[in-house]
Motif scaffolding. Structure first.
Motif, PDB file in Angstrom:
ATOM      1  N   HIS A  35      -0.900   4.150 -15.890  1.00 48.09           N
ATOM      2  CA  HIS A  35      -1.778   4.866 -14.974  1.00 48.09           C
ATOM      3  C   HIS A  35      -1.191   6.225 -14.631  1.00 48.09           C
ATOM      4  O   HIS A  35       0.023   6.370 -14.469  1.00 48.09           O
ATOM      5  N   GLY A  36      -2.066   7.213 -14.520  1.00 49.47           N
ATOM      6  CA  GLY A  36      -1.669   8.535 -14.074  1.00 49.47           C
ATOM      7  C   GLY A  36      -2.868   9.287 -13.549  1.00 49.47           C
ATOM      8  O   GLY A  36      -4.007   8.839 -13.697  1.00 49.47           O
ATOM      9  N   PHE A  37      -2.607  10.419 -12.928  1.00 51.59           N
ATOM     10  CA  PHE A  37      -3.710  11.252 -12.457  1.00 51.59           C
ATOM     11  C   PHE A  37      -3.269  12.694 -12.376  1.00 51.59           C
ATOM     12  O   PHE A  37      -2.082  12.999 -12.298  1.00 51.59           O
ATOM     13  N   GLN A  38      -4.277  13.591 -12.404  1.00 47.41           N
ATOM     14  CA  GLN A  38      -4.046  15.017 -12.197  1.00 47.41           C
ATOM     15  C   GLN A  38      -4.970  15.485 -11.089  1.00 47.41           C
ATOM     16  O   GLN A  38      -6.182  15.228 -11.126  1.00 47.41           O
ATOM     17  N   THR A  39      -4.392  16.187 -10.112  1.00 51.42           N
ATOM     18  CA  THR A  39      -5.192  16.695  -9.003  1.00 51.42           C
ATOM     19  C   THR A  39      -6.041  17.874  -9.464  1.00 51.42           C
ATOM     20  O   THR A  39      -5.600  18.708 -10.248  1.00 51.42           O
ATOM     21  N   LEU A  40      -7.264  17.937  -8.950  1.00 49.99           N
ATOM     22  CA  LEU A  40      -8.200  18.997  -9.312  1.00 49.99           C
ATOM     23  C   LEU A  40      -8.273  20.089  -8.255  1.00 49.99           C
ATOM     24  O   LEU A  40      -8.744  21.191  -8.541  1.00 49.99           O
ATOM     25  N   VAL A  41      -7.833  19.770  -7.045  1.00 45.66           N
ATOM     26  CA  VAL A  41      -7.840  20.722  -5.931  1.00 45.66           C
ATOM     27  C   VAL A  41      -6.537  20.564  -5.145  1.00 45.66           C
ATOM     28  O   VAL A  41      -5.856  19.539  -5.247  1.00 45.66           O
ATOM     29  N   ASP A  42      -6.202  21.572  -4.373  1.00 45.15           N
ATOM     30  CA  ASP A  42      -5.044  21.477  -3.483  1.00 45.15           C
ATOM     31  C   ASP A  42      -5.271  20.360  -2.463  1.00 45.15           C
ATOM     32  O   ASP A  42      -6.414  19.998  -2.155  1.00 45.15           O
ATOM     33  N   ASP A  43      -4.186  19.844  -1.925  1.00 45.55           N
ATOM     34  CA  ASP A  43      -4.210  18.864  -0.838  1.00 45.55           C
ATOM     35  C   ASP A  43      -5.048  17.639  -1.192  1.00 45.55           C
ATOM     36  O   ASP A  43      -6.074  17.351  -0.570  1.00 45.55           O
ATOM     37  N   SER A  95       0.859  -1.183   0.000  1.00 49.40           N
ATOM     38  CA  SER A  95       0.000   0.000   0.000  1.00 49.40           C
ATOM     39  C   SER A  95       0.892   1.229   0.000  1.00 49.40           C
ATOM     40  O   SER A  95       1.911   1.252   0.697  1.00 49.40           O
ATOM     41  N   SER A  96       0.503   2.232  -0.779  1.00 45.44           N
ATOM     42  CA  SER A  96       1.292   3.458  -0.882  1.00 45.44           C
ATOM     43  C   SER A  96       0.351   4.651  -0.884  1.00 45.44           C
ATOM     44  O   SER A  96      -0.809   4.537  -1.307  1.00 45.44           O
ATOM     45  N   LEU A  97       0.854   5.786  -0.439  1.00 44.17           N
ATOM     46  CA  LEU A  97       0.086   7.023  -0.409  1.00 44.17           C
ATOM     47  C   LEU A  97       0.813   8.073  -1.227  1.00 44.17           C
ATOM     48  O   LEU A  97       2.013   8.276  -1.071  1.00 44.17           O
ATOM     49  N   SER A  98       0.086   8.731  -2.120  1.00 45.48           N
ATOM     50  CA  SER A  98       0.624   9.844  -2.895  1.00 45.48           C
ATOM     51  C   SER A  98      -0.013  11.126  -2.369  1.00 45.48           C
ATOM     52  O   SER A  98      -1.218  11.327  -2.524  1.00 45.48           O
ATOM     53  N   ARG A  99       0.773  11.975  -1.741  1.00 42.62           N
ATOM     54  CA  ARG A  99       0.292  13.255  -1.218  1.00 42.62           C
ATOM     55  C   ARG A  99       0.653  14.334  -2.228  1.00 42.62           C
ATOM     56  O   ARG A  99       1.775  14.418  -2.702  1.00 42.62           O
ATOM     57  N   ASN A 100      -0.315  15.197  -2.549  1.00 40.12           N
ATOM     58  CA  ASN A 100      -0.150  16.224  -3.575  1.00 40.12           C
ATOM     59  C   ASN A 100      -0.692  17.537  -3.035  1.00 40.12           C
ATOM     60  O   ASN A 100      -1.885  17.655  -2.786  1.00 40.12           O
ATOM     61  N   THR A 101       0.191  18.513  -2.864  1.00 40.87           N
ATOM     62  CA  THR A 101      -0.198  19.750  -2.185  1.00 40.87           C
ATOM     63  C   THR A 101      -0.870  20.762  -3.106  1.00 40.87           C
ATOM     64  O   THR A 101      -1.585  21.631  -2.627  1.00 40.87           O
ATOM     65  N   ARG A 102      -0.651  20.640  -4.440  1.00 40.95           N
ATOM     66  CA  ARG A 102      -1.164  21.679  -5.344  1.00 40.95           C
ATOM     67  C   ARG A 102      -2.075  21.109  -6.423  1.00 40.95           C
ATOM     68  O   ARG A 102      -1.784  20.068  -7.013  1.00 40.95           O
ATOM     69  N   ALA A 103      -3.161  21.820  -6.684  1.00 38.07           N
ATOM     70  CA  ALA A 103      -4.037  21.481  -7.813  1.00 38.07           C
ATOM     71  C   ALA A 103      -3.225  21.562  -9.096  1.00 38.07           C
ATOM     72  O   ALA A 103      -2.350  22.416  -9.234  1.00 38.07           O
ATOM     73  N   GLY A 104      -3.500  20.646 -10.023  1.00 42.39           N
ATOM     74  CA  GLY A 104      -2.778  20.616 -11.286  1.00 42.39           C
ATOM     75  C   GLY A 104      -1.598  19.668 -11.288  1.00 42.39           C
ATOM     76  O   GLY A 104      -0.987  19.443 -12.333  1.00 42.39           O
ATOM     77  N   THR A 105      -1.253  19.092 -10.130  1.00 40.10           N
ATOM     78  CA  THR A 105      -0.168  18.119 -10.078  1.00 40.10           C
ATOM     79  C   THR A 105      -0.548  16.907 -10.929  1.00 40.10           C
ATOM     80  O   THR A 105      -1.643  16.379 -10.802  1.00 40.10           O
ATOM     81  N   LEU A 106       0.361  16.509 -11.794  1.00 42.02           N
ATOM     82  CA  LEU A 106       0.122  15.360 -12.666  1.00 42.02           C
ATOM     83  C   LEU A 106       1.204  14.328 -12.408  1.00 42.02           C
ATOM     84  O   LEU A 106       2.393  14.650 -12.454  1.00 42.02           O
ATOM     85  N   ARG A 107       0.776  13.114 -12.121  1.00 43.94           N
ATOM     86  CA  ARG A 107       1.698  11.993 -11.910  1.00 43.94           C
ATOM     87  C   ARG A 107       1.376  10.921 -12.938  1.00 43.94           C
ATOM     88  O   ARG A 107       0.250  10.478 -13.039  1.00 43.94           O
ATOM     89  N   GLY A 108       2.380  10.506 -13.692  1.00 40.33           N
ATOM     90  CA  GLY A 108       2.159   9.454 -14.680  1.00 40.33           C
ATOM     91  C   GLY A 108       2.677   9.868 -16.033  1.00 40.33           C
ATOM     92  O   GLY A 108       3.177  10.976 -16.206  1.00 40.33           O
ATOM     93  N   LEU A 109       2.522   8.984 -16.906  1.00 41.47           N
ATOM     94  CA  LEU A 109       1.774   7.729 -16.937  1.00 41.47           C
ATOM     95  C   LEU A 109       2.744   6.580 -16.613  1.00 41.47           C
ATOM     96  O   LEU A 109       3.703   6.358 -17.349  1.00 41.47           O
ATOM     97  N   HIS A 110       2.480   5.836 -15.551  1.00 43.33           N
ATOM     98  CA  HIS A 110       3.396   4.837 -15.021  1.00 43.33           C
ATOM     99  C   HIS A 110       2.851   3.425 -15.202  1.00 43.33           C
ATOM    100  O   HIS A 110       1.649   3.213 -15.205  1.00 43.33           O
ATOM    101  N   TYR A 111       3.777   2.483 -15.262  1.00 47.43           N
ATOM    102  CA  TYR A 111       3.461   1.059 -15.200  1.00 47.43           C
ATOM    103  C   TYR A 111       4.725   0.326 -14.792  1.00 47.43           C
ATOM    104  O   TYR A 111       5.799   0.918 -14.722  1.00 47.43           O
ATOM    105  N   GLN A 112       4.587  -0.949 -14.494  1.00 48.18           N
ATOM    106  CA  GLN A 112       5.738  -1.757 -14.128  1.00 48.18           C
ATOM    107  C   GLN A 112       5.849  -2.890 -15.145  1.00 48.18           C
ATOM    108  O   GLN A 112       4.865  -3.586 -15.408  1.00 48.18           O
ATOM    109  N   ASP A 113       7.045  -3.061 -15.722  1.00 43.95           N
ATOM    110  CA  ASP A 113       7.280  -4.070 -16.758  1.00 43.95           C
ATOM    111  C   ASP A 113       7.237  -5.491 -16.204  1.00 43.95           C
ATOM    112  O   ASP A 113       7.513  -5.722 -15.021  1.00 43.95           O
TER     113      ASP A 113
END
Length: 176
Positions: free
Chosen positions: A119-127, A47-65
């Motif tokens: 997989h990836g995501f973009q935050t829509l709001v801060d925090d 289990s992992s947690l991704s904390r993102n402080t700012r809206a607009g943060t984009l993580r990805g696109l990731h996968y594991q081979d």
């Protein structure tokens, strides 16, 4: 929990089935027996947690081979985000296609993402926080990615000018 298959095979929306009263609600967020009944993994190694402080943060696109390709079960536990999955699997009818789902802590919906999908995501709001359950656990040297704005996918990210890590900004375009 309510399991709904999405337009890319191996991606499921997993909604809560809350029991509510004047105090709020109670709901299972994961149940091994219910996942197994859908043919999905009943055991996640990490289990992992991704904390993102700012809206607009984009993580990805990731996968594991392979041989350590991972399945993920993700849920937004604070804030709101747009979650994106891209099918990179050879021979898949939806190879090169993407889907996006809005996830929020208020709604509580999660996504199950099969191995072989980026997989990836973009935050829509801060925090905004994203909780990951992953199988198998991350193996160094097998992590990979493709560029978030690769024209081959045409992903419609909700916010312009994303906040990116150097690694995510430098991923290559996908080569089918």
């Amino acid at each position: 929990m309510i399991f709904t298959p999405l337009s890319i095979a191996g991606v499921w929306r997993v909604a809560l089935s809350p029991v509510s009263d004047d105090r709020g609600f109670f709901a299972r967020s994961f149940c091994a027996a219910e996942f197994a009944a859908q043919g999905l993994p009943a055991v996640f190694e990490q289990s992992s947690l991704s904390r993102n402080t700012r809206a607009g943060t984009l993580r990805g696109l990731h996968y594991q081979d392979a041989p350590h390709a991972e399945a993920k079960f993700v849920r937004c536990v604070r804030g709101a985000l747009m979650d994106v999955v891209v099918d990179l699997r050879p021979g898949s009818a939806t190879r090169g296609k993407w889907i996006g789902e809005r996830l929020s802590a208020d709604e509580g919906t999660g996504l199950y993402i099969a191995p072989g999908l980026a997989h990836g995501f973009q935050t829509l709001v801060d925090d905004t926080d994203m909780l990951y359950q992953i199988t198998p656990a991350f193996r160094p040297g097998f992590g990979a990615g493709v560029r978030w704005n690769d024209p081959a996918f045409g992903i419609e990210w909700p916010l312009p000018n994303p906040i990116l890590s150097e690694r995510d900004a430098q991923y290559p375009d996908w080569s089918a």
